[in-house]
Design a protein around this motif. Structure first.
Motif, short mmCIF file in Angstrom:
data_model
loop_
_atom_site.label_atom_id
_atom_site.label_comp_id
_atom_site.label_asym_id
_atom_site.label_seq_id
_atom_site.Cartn_x
_atom_site.Cartn_y
_atom_site.Cartn_z
N ARG A 171 -27.39 -11.49 -35.24
CA ARG A 171 -28.38 -10.41 -35.34
C ARG A 171 -28.23 -9.61 -36.63
O ARG A 171 -29.21 -9.21 -37.25
CB ARG A 171 -28.28 -9.49 -34.12
N GLU A 183 -29.91 -11.55 -39.32
CA GLU A 183 -31.36 -11.46 -39.19
C GLU A 183 -31.86 -10.12 -39.73
O GLU A 183 -32.87 -10.05 -40.43
CB GLU A 183 -31.77 -11.63 -37.72
N ASN A 184 -31.13 -9.07 -39.42
CA ASN A 184 -31.53 -7.76 -39.95
C ASN A 184 -31.42 -7.74 -41.47
O ASN A 184 -32.22 -7.12 -42.17
CB ASN A 184 -30.65 -6.65 -39.35
N TYR A 238 -34.39 -9.31 -43.00
CA TYR A 238 -35.49 -8.33 -43.04
C TYR A 238 -35.33 -7.38 -44.21
O TYR A 238 -36.26 -7.15 -44.99
CB TYR A 238 -35.55 -7.55 -41.72
N ARG A 239 -34.12 -6.86 -44.36
CA ARG A 239 -33.91 -5.85 -45.41
C ARG A 239 -34.13 -6.43 -46.80
O ARG A 239 -34.61 -5.76 -47.70
CB ARG A 239 -32.51 -5.26 -45.29
N VAL A 256 -40.12 -6.09 -47.73
CA VAL A 256 -41.00 -5.33 -48.62
C VAL A 256 -41.80 -6.26 -49.52
O VAL A 256 -43.02 -6.12 -49.66
CB VAL A 256 -40.16 -4.33 -49.45
N ARG A 257 -41.12 -7.20 -50.15
CA ARG A 257 -41.83 -8.16 -51.03
C ARG A 257 -42.84 -8.97 -50.24
O ARG A 257 -43.96 -9.23 -50.69
CB ARG A 257 -40.83 -9.11 -51.68
N LYS A 266 -49.06 -6.03 -42.38
CA LYS A 266 -47.78 -5.74 -41.74
C LYS A 266 -47.53 -6.70 -40.58
O LYS A 266 -46.43 -7.23 -40.41
CB LYS A 266 -47.78 -4.28 -41.26
N ASP A 267 -48.58 -6.93 -39.80
CA ASP A 267 -48.48 -7.84 -38.67
C ASP A 267 -48.16 -9.25 -39.14
O ASP A 267 -47.33 -9.96 -38.55
CB ASP A 267 -49.81 -7.81 -37.89
N MET A 305 -46.66 -10.08 -41.93
CA MET A 305 -45.30 -10.10 -42.46
C MET A 305 -44.29 -10.28 -41.34
O MET A 305 -43.37 -11.11 -41.44
CB MET A 305 -45.04 -8.80 -43.24
N LEU A 306 -44.46 -9.52 -40.27
CA LEU A 306 -43.52 -9.61 -39.15
C LEU A 306 -43.60 -10.99 -38.49
O LEU A 306 -42.58 -11.60 -38.13
CB LEU A 306 -43.81 -8.51 -38.13
N LEU A 349 -41.72 -13.46 -40.64
CA LEU A 349 -40.26 -13.37 -40.52
C LEU A 349 -39.78 -13.98 -39.21
O LEU A 349 -38.76 -14.70 -39.19
CB LEU A 349 -39.81 -11.90 -40.62
N ILE A 350 -40.49 -13.71 -38.14
CA ILE A 350 -40.10 -14.26 -36.84
C ILE A 350 -40.18 -15.78 -36.87
O ILE A 350 -39.26 -16.49 -36.42
CB ILE A 350 -40.98 -13.70 -35.71
N LEU A 355 -37.37 -17.27 -38.90
CA LEU A 355 -36.10 -17.29 -38.17
C LEU A 355 -36.10 -18.39 -37.12
O LEU A 355 -35.04 -18.99 -36.84
CB LEU A 355 -35.85 -15.93 -37.51
#
Lengths: 186, 390
Positions: free
Chosen positions: A19, A22-23, A26-27, A31-32, A48-49, A51-52, A55-56, A59
Motif C-alpha cells: 500500500r 501504491e501511495n 500516486y504521489r 499531478v502530471r 480527475k475521474d 486520472m484515478l 491509476l487503478i 495498479l
C-alpha cells in the motif's frame, strides 16, 4: 524510503500489493497524469475521474509492466491514460463535424518563438480544450505526446490522411487563438 | 528557432497543478474497493433539479390572473343589439335593463333570437350617456343570417372552438411569432396545475344562455326584446402561451439523441360579451414531448442540434371567469426544432431552442385558445436540460 525507489522496484512493490508503494505511485504521477487527462477530456471532474481510473487500472496491470529505462513507468501509465481518454471521447461524443471544415485555407502566419514563449500555460490549455474532440485528440497525440500519424490512425480508427487533416485544422485554429491573443483580443 | 508547437509541448509537459488532498482520499477509497465518494450516476444530476424546481415554484408564486368570480346575482345590462335590416345597421340601446341570471345551471338549449353579422366588432358602449331611443313597435327582431357564413352564436363562438359542420373554416397553417418561455422546474408546476382551476359548481358552457326566465319574462321596458343574450363580441384576445418544463436527452447513438421531458403550458384568453363584459379563460395543459435530435456540432461546452418529433398535450383544467368549463381532449402536435446548448456541467446544459409546431386538428379540441386559432406556431424556448449517459 519509498520516495527514493527506482521505477522497477516501485512497480515490483506495487505488484505485491504494498500500500505504501501504491501511495507513492500516486504521489509521483497523479499531478502530471491529471494534466494529461485535462488536455484530452476538457472537463475538470472528468479529467480527475479519468486520472484515478487510470491509476487503478495501472495498479491492476502493474504485473505486465516491463522496465525499459528511466521514465518508462510514466510512459506506460500515460499510454493507459490516453487509451482510456480516447475511449471516453469515442463513447460519449461520436464523430464530430465542424463547420470550419469548409474553410481549409491556412493563411495565418506562423507565430515566432519569442511571441509564443510569453503565452501563459493556462491559456494554452484553454485553447487546446476548445478544439473539437478529433482535432484535440490528434494535436495532443502528435504534438505533445509524440505519436506518429500512423500510430494515431490506429488508435483513433481513422486514416492517416484523416489524422493529417485533423492536425492541420487544429494548428490553424490554435494559430488563430495565438494571433488573437497577441493582438490583445484574447 | 523552435516551432510554436514544440513550445506548446514544453509548456504542457511542465504544467502541473497541485491536487487537493480529497483526491488522494478518493484514490485510497477506490483502492480499497469502497464506493466512490462521488454521488451515484443517477444522482449526479439530481442537484440540477433544485434550481429547476425553484424556477417552477417561482412561476406559480407570481401573481396570476385577477379573481373574477362569477356572480349569479343581478347584472345590470346596458346593451341590446338589434338588427334593423338586412344591411345590418346596428342600433345600440342603452337601457337600464336588469338582467337577472338564474342561479341554477341552465340546461335549456339556447335559442337563436338575434344573429350578429361578422362586421360587428365594435364594443358596445356601456356608458349611460347613450340615449334611450323610443322603442318603435315596428322594430323587428331579425333572425335572418345576413352573412353568407353562419354568424357567431352562443353555440359556436364563446370560448368554444367553431364546429366545422357549422360552416366555420379553419386555417391550416397560420404561423405567427410567439414567445413561449420554457424554464426549468415545471414538474412541480405540472402536478399543481389541476388545483389551480377554481370551480363553483356553475357550468359555464351555458353561461351565456339567459335561460327560460328571460324567455318567459321579458323586460317590460322593451316589449319587443324577447330574450337578452350574453353574446360574444368580436374576436378573443389571446395572451402569449406560457410554458414551463423539464427536459432530458437520452443518447441513442453517436450523434443522435432522444429528447423528452414534461411540460406545463398555460393558455389564457379574454373574451368580451355583450352583457357580462370581459371574461378571462385560462386553460392548463400538461404535455410530453418526444423528439429525435441530431447533434451536428459538439465541443466541450457547446452543442448544436436539429430535431423533429411529436408533443402530446392533455388539458388538466380550464376555467372561464373562475368557473370550471369543459376541457380539451388530447392534442397532438408535430414539432421541428433547432438549438444550441451550453454545457455548464458534465450532465447539465442550458439550451436555447427555436421551435416550429403544428397542432393536428381534432374534434377533441373544444376550447378556443391561442393554439386553436394558430395551428402552426413558432416559439423560442430556453431552459435547463439534463443529459443522461454523459
Amino acid at each position: 524510503m519509498y520516495k527514493d525507489l527506482d521505477e522497477r522496484t516501485l512497480a515490483k512493490y506495487c505488484s505485491q500489493g504494498d500500500r505504501m508503494a501504491e501511495n507513492e505511485l500516486y504521489r509521483r504521477y497523479a499531478v502530471r497524469l491529471n494534466m494529461l487527462c485535462k488536455r484530452y477530456v476538457v472537463d475538470d471532474d472528468e479529467a480527475k475521474d479519468l486520472m484515478l481510473e487510470t491509476l487503478i487500472k495501472s495498479l491492476e496491470k502493474i504485473g505486465t509492466y516491463e522496465y525499459r529505462g528511466n521514465g518508462s513507468l510514466y510512459s506506460w501509465i500515460s499510454r493507459i491514460a490516453i487509451n482510456n481518454a480516447l475511449n471516453r471521447i469515442r463513447r460519449h461524443r461520436g464523430r464530430i463535424v465542424s463547420l470550419e471544415d469548409l474553410w481549409m485555407n491556412d493563411n495565418i502566419p506562423e507565430p515566432i518563438e519569442d511571441e509564443v514563449v510569453s503565452i501563459p500555460k493556462e491559456k494554452i490549455l484553454e485553447w487546446i480544450s476548445r478544439l473539437p474532440d478529433l482535432r484535440r485528440s490528434v494535436f495532443n497525440l502528435y504534438c505533445i505526446d509524440g505519436y506518429s500519424h500512423q500510430e494515431i490512425s490506429e488508435m483513433l480508427g481513422i486514416s492517416v490522411t484523416g489524422s493529417t487533416s485533423a492536425l492541420a485544422k487544429a494548428r490553424k485554429q490554435l494559430k488563430k487563438e495565438i494571433r488573437r491573443y497577441l493582438n490583445g483580443q484574447a | 528557432m523552435k516551432k510554436w508547437e514544440d513550445i506548446f509541448k514544453d509548456k504542457m509537459e511542465g504544467f502541473e497543478e497541485p491536487l487537493p488532498e480529497s483526491v488522494f482520499t478518493e484514490f485510497q477509497a477506490r483502492l480499497n474497493g469502497a464506493a466512490a465518494p462521488s454521488a451515484p450516476k443517477h444522482l449526479r444530476w439530481g442537484w440540477a433539479l433544485i434550481p429547476a424546481v425553484a424556477a417552477g415554484l417561482a412561476v406559480f408564486l407570481l401573481p396570476r390572473h385577477p379573481q373574477t368570480p362569477v356572480t349569479d346575482g343581478k347584472v345590470t345590462g346596458t346593451h341590446a343589439v338589434e338588427i334593423l335590416n338586412t344591411e345590418s345597421d346596428i342600433i345600440a340601446e342603452a337601457n337600464e335593463a336588469e338582467v337577472v341570471l338564474p342561479p341554477a345551471r341552465m340546461s335549456a338549449k339556447p335559442v337563436v333570437v338575434a344573429t350578429v353579422p361578422a362586421m360587428v366588432t365594435e364594443p358596445v358602449e356601456t356608458s349611460a350617456e347613450l340615449e334611450e331611443e323610443s322603442h318603435d313597435d315596428t322594430l323587428p327582431v331579425v333572425n335572418d343570417v345576413t352573412d353568407e357564413k353562419e354568424a357567431p352564436t352562443i353555440d359556436n363562438v364563446s370560448p368554444l372552438v367553431p364546429d366545422k359542420a357549422k360552416g366555420w373554416t379553419t386555417r391550416i397553417v397560420d404561423i405567427v411569432p410567439a414567445a413561449g418561455i420554457i424554464g426549468g422546474g415545471g414538474l412541480v408546476a405540472a402536478l399543481a396545475a389541476p388545483y389551480l382551476s377554481r370551480h363553483e359548481g356553475f357550468d359555464n358552457n351555458n353561461f351565456s344562455d339567459p335561460g327560460p326566465d328571460m324567455a318567459t319574462e321579458p323586460n317590460p321596458q322593451i316589449p319587443e326584446y324577447n330574450q337578452v343574450k350574453d353574446e360574444l363580441i368580436g374576436r378573443p384576445h389571446h395572451n402569449l402561451p406560457l410554458k414551463v418544463g423539464i427536459s432530458t436527452r437520452i443518447p441513442v447513438s453517436g450523434r443522435f439523441g432522444l429528447t423528452t421531458g414534461i411540460e406545463y403550458s398555460m393558455y389564457s384568453s379574454t373574451f368580451t360579451y355583450t352583457l357580462s363584459g370581459d371574461k378571462k379563460q385560462v386553460a392548463h395543459y400538461v404535455g410530453i414531448p418526444v423528439r429525435l435530435d441530431w447533434t451536428f456540432i459538439s465541443t466541450g461546452w457547446l452543442d448544436a442540434y436539429v430535431g423533429a418529433g411529436v408533443l402530446g398535450d392533455l388539458c388538466v383544467g380550464a376555467t372561464l371567469a373562475g368557473e370550471k368549463i369543459k376541457r380539451d381532449g388530447l392534442a397532438v402536435s408535430l414539432l421541428g426544432a433547432g438549438g444550441v446548448q451550453f454545457n455548464v456541467a458534465r450532465n447539465v446544459g442550458l439550451y436555447l431552442e427555436p421551435e416550429l409546431s403544428w397542432t393536428i386538428p381534432s374534434d377533441a379540441q373544444v376550447l378556443r385558445t391561442y393554439r386553436s386559432d394558430h395551428k402552426g406556431m413558432f416559439s423560442v424556448s430556453g431552459g435547463l436540460r439534463i443529459n443522461l449517459g454523459k
